[in-house]
Design an enzyme around this catalytic site. Structure first.
Site, PDB file in Angstrom:
ATOM      1  N   GLU A  75      62.348  -2.932  29.009  1.00  0.00           N
ATOM      2  CA  GLU A  75      61.375  -2.375  28.067  1.00  0.00           C
ATOM      3  C   GLU A  75      61.181  -3.281  26.859  1.00  0.00           C
ATOM      4  O   GLU A  75      60.055  -3.438  26.376  1.00  0.00           O
ATOM      5  CB  GLU A  75      61.826  -0.974  27.626  1.00  0.00           C
ATOM      6  CG  GLU A  75      61.737   0.033  28.765  1.00  0.00           C
ATOM      7  CD  GLU A  75      62.213   1.423  28.374  1.00  0.00           C
ATOM      8  OE1 GLU A  75      62.170   2.318  29.243  1.00  0.00           O
ATOM      9  OE2 GLU A  75      62.612   1.629  27.202  1.00  0.00           O
ATOM     10  N   ASN A 127      55.943  14.107  22.077  1.00  0.00           N
ATOM     11  CA  ASN A 127      57.314  14.311  21.602  1.00  0.00           C
ATOM     12  C   ASN A 127      57.802  13.211  20.660  1.00  0.00           C
ATOM     13  O   ASN A 127      58.998  12.954  20.558  1.00  0.00           O
ATOM     14  CB  ASN A 127      58.258  14.521  22.792  1.00  0.00           C
ATOM     15  CG  ASN A 127      58.375  13.305  23.673  1.00  0.00           C
ATOM     16  OD1 ASN A 127      57.669  12.318  23.461  1.00  0.00           O
ATOM     17  ND2 ASN A 127      59.254  13.358  24.650  1.00  0.00           N
ATOM     18  N   HIS A 166      59.962   7.460  21.795  1.00  0.00           N
ATOM     19  CA  HIS A 166      60.549   7.037  23.068  1.00  0.00           C
ATOM     20  C   HIS A 166      61.795   6.222  22.757  1.00  0.00           C
ATOM     21  O   HIS A 166      61.833   5.500  21.762  1.00  0.00           O
ATOM     22  CB  HIS A 166      59.557   6.145  23.836  1.00  0.00           C
ATOM     23  CG  HIS A 166      60.206   5.351  24.927  1.00  0.00           C
ATOM     24  ND1 HIS A 166      60.380   5.831  26.194  1.00  0.00           N
ATOM     25  CD2 HIS A 166      60.772   4.112  24.919  1.00  0.00           C
ATOM     26  CE1 HIS A 166      61.010   4.918  26.925  1.00  0.00           C
ATOM     27  NE2 HIS A 166      61.260   3.867  26.170  1.00  0.00           N
TER      28      HIS A 166
HETATM   29  P1  ATP Z   1      61.326   8.679  26.702  1.00  0.00           P
HETATM   30  O1  ATP Z   1      61.391   7.907  27.995  1.00  0.00           O
HETATM   31  O2  ATP Z   1      59.927   8.837  26.152  1.00  0.00           O
HETATM   32  O3  ATP Z   1      62.299   8.237  25.673  1.00  0.00           O
HETATM   33  P2  ATP Z   1      62.878  10.703  27.935  1.00  0.00           P
HETATM   34  O4  ATP Z   1      63.715   9.606  28.483  1.00  0.00           O
HETATM   35  O5  ATP Z   1      63.536  11.802  27.156  1.00  0.00           O
HETATM   36  O6  ATP Z   1      61.754  10.177  26.995  1.00  0.00           O
HETATM   37  P3  ATP Z   1      61.526  10.735  30.491  1.00  0.00           P
HETATM   38  O7  ATP Z   1      62.005  11.646  31.555  1.00  0.00           O
HETATM   39  O8  ATP Z   1      61.825   9.277  30.570  1.00  0.00           O
HETATM   40  O9  ATP Z   1      62.015  11.346  29.083  1.00  0.00           O
HETATM   41  O10 ATP Z   1      59.951  10.948  30.371  1.00  0.00           O
HETATM   42  C1  ATP Z   1      59.154   9.984  29.705  1.00  0.00           C
HETATM   43  C2  ATP Z   1      58.112  10.721  28.879  1.00  0.00           C
HETATM   44  O11 ATP Z   1      57.251  11.422  29.772  1.00  0.00           O
HETATM   45  C3  ATP Z   1      58.683  11.782  27.952  1.00  0.00           C
HETATM   46  O12 ATP Z   1      59.048  11.289  26.685  1.00  0.00           O
HETATM   47  C4  ATP Z   1      57.535  12.734  27.840  1.00  0.00           C
HETATM   48  O13 ATP Z   1      56.597  12.280  26.858  1.00  0.00           O
HETATM   49  C5  ATP Z   1      56.881  12.658  29.206  1.00  0.00           C
HETATM   50  N1  ATP Z   1      57.372  13.755  30.058  1.00  0.00           N
HETATM   51  C6  ATP Z   1      58.556  13.834  30.694  1.00  0.00           C
HETATM   52  N2  ATP Z   1      58.692  14.974  31.381  1.00  0.00           N
HETATM   53  C7  ATP Z   1      57.542  15.653  31.163  1.00  0.00           C
HETATM   54  C8  ATP Z   1      57.044  16.919  31.606  1.00  0.00           C
HETATM   55  N3  ATP Z   1      57.775  17.711  32.405  1.00  0.00           N
HETATM   56  N4  ATP Z   1      55.817  17.297  31.189  1.00  0.00           N
HETATM   57  C9  ATP Z   1      55.069  16.505  30.395  1.00  0.00           C
HETATM   58  N5  ATP Z   1      55.482  15.288  29.936  1.00  0.00           N
HETATM   59  C10 ATP Z   1      56.691  14.865  30.328  1.00  0.00           C
HETATM   60 MG    MG Z   2      62.862   7.947  29.487  1.00  0.00          MG
END
Ligand code: ATP
Ligand code: MG
Length: 143
Positions: free
Chosen positions: A128, A114, A117
């Protein structure tokens, strides 16, 4: 409004697709200043440590595999409401739910792949940022 700092990562897939400049432009055009930057290729152990909060989640192995497949860019962004502003520019975690014009909406391939981050709160931003940068690596602009 408060001046904040946040950690941004331009993830391996986005670096591989030559999107570093495009993504950095969006930050700079929206009032975020880059006060630190480095390219890094994490080991498995380092990626597991960075994402330790997600250790028990089913997607953890896939996340670690993606974040270690090739180098990424770690940035520290500074500006008014930098944490929320960065997350607005990124769009939601799942690119299929992200609007065109957001980074994930324009470039994200899947929830794992995606593009970027961003820290989600002041406390996580501090942790972080410290994971990748020491205080002498940060260069706030003279005002
Ligand atoms: P980030 O922390 O990367 O900025 P976020 O805060 O939107 O993204 P988090 O819930 O912290 O999302 O999840 C961290 C990362 O783990 C996500 O960016 C994604 O790449 C991965 N991730 C999260 N949920 C899923 C899922 N259901 N399936 C696969 N990968 C996931
Ligand atoms: Mg996150």
């Amino acid at each position: 409004m408060a001046v904040e700092r946040t950690l941004s990562i331009i993830k391996p897939g986005a670096v591989a697709k030559n999107l570093i400049g495009n993504i950095i432009n969006r930050f700079e055009e929206h009032g975020l200043r880059i006060i630190a930057a480095r390219m890094i290729h994490l080991t498995q152990e380092q990626a597991q440590a960075f994402y330790a909060i997600h250790r028990e989640r089913p997607f953890f192995p896939e996340l670690v595999a993606y974040m270690t497949e090739s180098p990424f860019i770690a940035l520290v962004l500074e500006g008014e409401n930098a944490i929320a502003r960065n997350r607005e520019l990124m769009g939601p975690t799942d690119p299929s739910k992200a609007a065109p014009g957001t980074i994930r909406g324009d470039f994200g391939k899947s929830i794992t792949r995606n593009t970027v981050h961003g820290s989600d709160a002041p406390e996580t931003a501090v942790t972080e940022i410290a994971f990748f940068f020491s205080h002498v690596d940060l260069f706030p602009r003279a005002r």
